[in-house]
Scaffold this motif. Structure first.
Motif, PDB file in Angstrom:
ATOM      1  N   THR A  17      -1.395  -4.618  -5.617  1.00 52.53           N
ATOM      2  CA  THR A  17      -2.703  -3.624  -5.182  1.00 52.53           C
ATOM      3  C   THR A  17      -2.095  -3.387  -3.693  1.00 52.53           C
ATOM      4  N   THR A  18      -1.717  -4.391  -2.973  1.00 51.53           N
ATOM      5  CA  THR A  18      -1.363  -4.022  -1.595  1.00 51.53           C
ATOM      6  C   THR A  18      -0.370  -3.095  -1.462  1.00 51.53           C
ATOM      7  N   GLN A  21      -1.605   0.424  -2.186  1.00 44.16           N
ATOM      8  CA  GLN A  21      -2.569   0.960  -1.197  1.00 44.16           C
ATOM      9  C   GLN A  21      -1.876   1.716  -0.052  1.00 44.16           C
ATOM     10  N   GLN A  22      -0.434   1.033   0.001  1.00 42.12           N
ATOM     11  CA  GLN A  22       0.466   1.704   0.866  1.00 42.12           C
ATOM     12  C   GLN A  22       1.271   2.831   0.440  1.00 42.12           C
ATOM     13  N   LYS A  38      -5.407   0.450 -13.912  1.00 43.65           N
ATOM     14  CA  LYS A  38      -5.060  -1.032 -13.508  1.00 43.65           C
ATOM     15  C   LYS A  38      -5.581  -1.745 -14.681  1.00 43.65           C
ATOM     16  N   GLU A 103      -0.934  -0.229 -12.777  1.00 40.98           N
ATOM     17  CA  GLU A 103      -0.725  -1.518 -12.216  1.00 40.98           C
ATOM     18  C   GLU A 103      -1.005  -2.378 -13.360  1.00 40.98           C
TER      19      GLU A 103
END
Length: 165
Positions: A17-18, A21-22, A38, A103
């Motif tokens: 997820t991190t 997000q980027q 997801k 994801e």
């Protein structure tokens, strides 16, 4: 399918997820419209207990759409149906997307970027199958795939953009 699917697969706690997000804002800034599917192992409700949509779904509606001027969401009750990535992806509006990021769903036969960190449960080899197109890691591994640095999201976005072409 009308839009390519690209899964980000890793062991729980690795940072999928991190990373997304980027990377998603970087892709958006390049004009790449992304959707996201997801997978979660947890029970989930996306509507709020006590609100009308929650009450009507709990009353027995098998599908509920909640809509406003800003967004809409479709909730489907599927207690006896196995997850089917192709079915989920088919529900997306392909006319508004260039790419669907996924994801999870590590066992699905779609293009994948594997994400691996030393010290997180599981071995890197257990994430790799014939569908993995790159490995993202914080380690300098010897591998017969493109190896991308987990701390360089711009290079990961570059790789995805080039793959999409």
């Amino acid at each position: 399918m009308g839009v390519p699917l690209l899964a980000i697969v890793a062991w729980s706690g690795t940072g999928k997820t991190t990373l997304l997000q980027q990377v998603i804002p970087l892709l958006k800034a390049r004009g790449i419209r992304t959707g996201l599917i997801k997978h979660t192992h947890h029970q989930m409700d996306i509507d709020t207990p006590g609100k009308d949509s929650y009450l009507l779904r709990k009353a027995g509606a098998d599908q509920v759409i909640v809509a406003s001027h800003q967004r809409w969401a479709l909730m489907c009750e599927t207690p006896d149906k196995p997850l089917d990535l192709a079915d989920l992806a088919a529900r997306m509006d392909y006319s508004a997307l260039d790419l669907v990021l996924v994801e999870g769903f590590k066992d699905e036969p779609v293009a994948k970027i594997a994400l691996w960190r030393r010290g997180v449960k599981g071995e890197v080899a257990d994430l790799l199958d014939e569908h993995v197109i790159a490995l993202v890691s914080d380690e300098n591994l010897t591998i017969d795939l493109p190896l991308l640095d987990i701390n360089q999201p711009v290079k990961i976005a570059d790789f995805i953009e080039n793959w999409l072409r």
